[in-house]
Design a protein around this motif. Structure first.
Motif, mmCIF file in Angstrom:
data_model
loop_
_atom_site.group_PDB
_atom_site.id
_atom_site.type_symbol
_atom_site.label_atom_id
_atom_site.label_comp_id
_atom_site.label_asym_id
_atom_site.label_seq_id
_atom_site.Cartn_x
_atom_site.Cartn_y
_atom_site.Cartn_z
ATOM 1 N N LEU A 27 1.043 -15.986 47.684
ATOM 2 C CA LEU A 27 1.317 -17.043 48.660
ATOM 3 C C LEU A 27 0.031 -17.567 49.294
ATOM 4 C CD1 LEU A 27 4.321 -15.321 50.523
ATOM 5 C CD2 LEU A 27 4.448 -16.916 48.606
ATOM 6 N N THR A 28 -0.861 -16.644 49.665
ATOM 7 C CA THR A 28 -2.056 -17.049 50.419
ATOM 8 C C THR A 28 -3.338 -16.926 49.605
ATOM 9 O OG1 THR A 28 -2.402 -14.793 51.206
ATOM 10 C CG2 THR A 28 -1.010 -16.206 52.571
ATOM 11 N N GLY A 29 -3.264 -16.219 48.471
ATOM 12 C CA GLY A 29 -4.482 -15.981 47.685
ATOM 13 C C GLY A 29 -5.349 -14.882 48.286
ATOM 14 N N GLN A 30 -4.885 -14.292 49.395
ATOM 15 C CA GLN A 30 -5.612 -13.221 50.092
ATOM 16 C C GLN A 30 -5.717 -11.991 49.190
ATOM 17 O OE1 GLN A 30 -6.468 -13.483 53.587
ATOM 18 N NE2 GLN A 30 -7.554 -11.563 53.343
ATOM 19 N N ILE A 31 -6.896 -11.401 49.129
ATOM 20 C CA ILE A 31 -7.104 -10.175 48.346
ATOM 21 C C ILE A 31 -7.026 -8.985 49.296
ATOM 22 C CG2 ILE A 31 -8.780 -8.851 46.971
ATOM 23 C CD1 ILE A 31 -8.353 -11.144 45.263
ATOM 24 N N GLU A 32 -6.276 -7.964 48.900
ATOM 25 C CA GLU A 32 -6.221 -6.726 49.688
ATOM 26 C C GLU A 32 -6.621 -5.555 48.806
ATOM 27 O OE1 GLU A 32 -2.573 -6.062 51.844
ATOM 28 O OE2 GLU A 32 -2.391 -8.176 52.380
ATOM 29 N N GLN A 33 -7.260 -4.569 49.422
ATOM 30 C CA GLN A 33 -7.706 -3.375 48.694
ATOM 31 C C GLN A 33 -6.524 -2.441 48.449
ATOM 32 O OE1 GLN A 33 -11.223 -2.539 47.987
ATOM 33 N NE2 GLN A 33 -11.280 -4.739 48.285
ATOM 34 N N ARG A 34 -6.467 -1.864 47.262
ATOM 35 C CA ARG A 34 -5.451 -0.851 46.939
ATOM 36 C C ARG A 34 -5.994 0.047 45.826
ATOM 37 N NH1 ARG A 34 -2.961 -3.304 50.503
ATOM 38 N NH2 ARG A 34 -0.727 -3.452 50.728
ATOM 39 N N LYS A 35 -5.394 1.235 45.669
ATOM 40 C CA LYS A 35 -5.646 2.051 44.474
ATOM 41 C C LYS A 35 -4.533 1.630 43.526
ATOM 42 C CE LYS A 35 -6.037 5.422 41.386
ATOM 43 N NZ LYS A 35 -5.410 5.293 40.075
ATOM 44 N N VAL A 36 -4.844 0.721 42.611
ATOM 45 C CA VAL A 36 -3.829 0.090 41.775
ATOM 46 C C VAL A 36 -3.569 0.923 40.517
ATOM 47 C CG1 VAL A 36 -3.246 -2.040 40.523
ATOM 48 C CG2 VAL A 36 -4.609 -2.163 42.609
ATOM 49 N N ALA A 37 -2.277 0.992 40.131
ATOM 50 C CA ALA A 37 -1.926 1.659 38.876
ATOM 51 C C ALA A 37 -2.234 0.703 37.735
ATOM 52 C CB ALA A 37 -0.433 1.993 38.868
ATOM 53 N N LYS A 38 -2.884 1.230 36.687
ATOM 54 C CA LYS A 38 -3.214 0.389 35.534
ATOM 55 C C LYS A 38 -1.930 0.100 34.783
ATOM 56 C CE LYS A 38 -6.324 0.493 31.587
ATOM 57 N NZ LYS A 38 -7.236 1.367 30.850
ATOM 58 N N VAL A 39 -1.617 -1.161 34.593
ATOM 59 C CA VAL A 39 -0.367 -1.550 33.950
ATOM 60 C C VAL A 39 -0.546 -1.552 32.437
ATOM 61 C CG1 VAL A 39 1.431 -3.325 33.862
ATOM 62 C CG2 VAL A 39 0.152 -2.966 35.964
ATOM 63 N N GLY A 40 0.480 -1.085 31.747
ATOM 64 C CA GLY A 40 0.473 -1.112 30.280
ATOM 65 C C GLY A 40 -0.583 -0.201 29.670
ATOM 66 N N ALA A 41 -0.991 0.827 30.429
ATOM 67 C CA ALA A 41 -2.009 1.741 29.900
ATOM 68 C C ALA A 41 -1.385 2.695 28.907
ATOM 69 C CB ALA A 41 -2.624 2.517 31.037
ATOM 70 N N PRO A 86 -1.621 -7.321 40.932
ATOM 71 C CA PRO A 86 -2.897 -6.617 40.764
ATOM 72 C C PRO A 86 -3.926 -7.527 40.093
ATOM 73 C CG PRO A 86 -1.142 -5.606 39.433
ATOM 74 C CD PRO A 86 -0.543 -6.761 40.133
ATOM 75 N N VAL A 87 -5.151 -7.539 40.626
ATOM 76 C CA VAL A 87 -6.218 -8.329 39.999
ATOM 77 C C VAL A 87 -7.324 -7.423 39.454
ATOM 78 C CG1 VAL A 87 -5.815 -10.525 41.165
ATOM 79 C CG2 VAL A 87 -7.205 -8.813 42.297
ATOM 80 N N SER A 88 -7.405 -6.193 39.959
ATOM 81 C CA SER A 88 -8.324 -5.203 39.396
ATOM 82 C C SER A 88 -7.757 -3.843 39.780
ATOM 83 C CB SER A 88 -9.737 -5.376 39.975
ATOM 84 O OG SER A 88 -9.791 -4.834 41.285
ATOM 85 N N TRP A 89 -8.438 -2.775 39.414
ATOM 86 C CA TRP A 89 -7.874 -1.460 39.749
ATOM 87 C C TRP A 89 -8.089 -1.080 41.199
ATOM 88 C CZ3 TRP A 89 -11.086 2.814 40.793
ATOM 89 C CH2 TRP A 89 -12.431 2.639 40.477
#
Length: 197
Positions: free
Chosen positions: A183-197, A173-176
């Protein structure tokens, strides 16, 4: 020939009999407050008759679970699920764990568009929130319809916890709203869970 006794399904908390008439066996317990025997799990009610030489001639009432029970999702609990299909207005998922326990039966969940996040609900794009194969952390809203539980990822700590990129790498995860393939540095969209919240 002895008649088969009728199979009676009971659920936890159901009264199985008076403590003066029956003993509590497996899947049942005696409440000392009112001397009543209650079911402690879902299953078939069964009476086990004592041997003729037993000093206590009360039959033992048991509840036989319909199969070895794993945990069952309930409204309010947090589950881990694998996304199986993403459509325009909802995503389907198979529930794998309830809390920290893995399920033994197949439970399906649905994350509806309005339950993906708490803000800008009308702008939610299901295809940029989830992909098939994503592992999501979600809370159970309700039993939904007969086929699936309704799940929500609207809280910050809920959402995609693990995803595989197009290249097959486990994304970071790089943002929420974004995850990156190592491997590729490719960014994909997701609804990311906030880690360590």
């Amino acid at each position: 020939m002895k008649e088969e006794e009728e199979i009676e399904m009971v659920t936890p908390g159901e009264v199985l009999g008076k403590g003066s008439e029956v003993k509590a066996g497996k899947g049942a317990y005696l409440s000392p407050d009112n001397n009543t025997v209650f079911a402690s799990l879902t299953g078939r009610r069964s009476l086990v008759h004592p041997s003729p030489h037993s000093p206590d001639q009360r039959p033992t009432v048991e509840v036989i679970g319909h199969k070895a029970h794993g945990p069952v999702p309930e409204p309010g609990c947090v589950v881990i699920a694998r996304v199986t299909k993403v459509m325009a207005r909802m995503a389907s998922a198979d529930i794998m764990c309830v809390g920290s326990k893995s399920v033994r039966e197949k439970f399906s969940g649905v994350i509806r568009q309005q339950d993906v996040r708490a803000t800008e609900i009308d702008k939610v794009d299901m295809h940029s929130s989830f992909r098939p194969g994503d592992i999501v952390k979600a809370s159970v809203i309700s039993l939904g319809d007969a086929r699936a539980y309704y799940l929500s990822t609207a809280q910050n700590e809920l959402g995609v916890v693990s995803a595989e990129s197009m290249a097959g790498g486990t994304m970071v995860p790089v943002s929420w709203t974004e995850m990156q393939c190592p491997l590729t540095g490719q960014i994909e969209q997701r609804k990311v869970a906030k880690v360590g919240a």
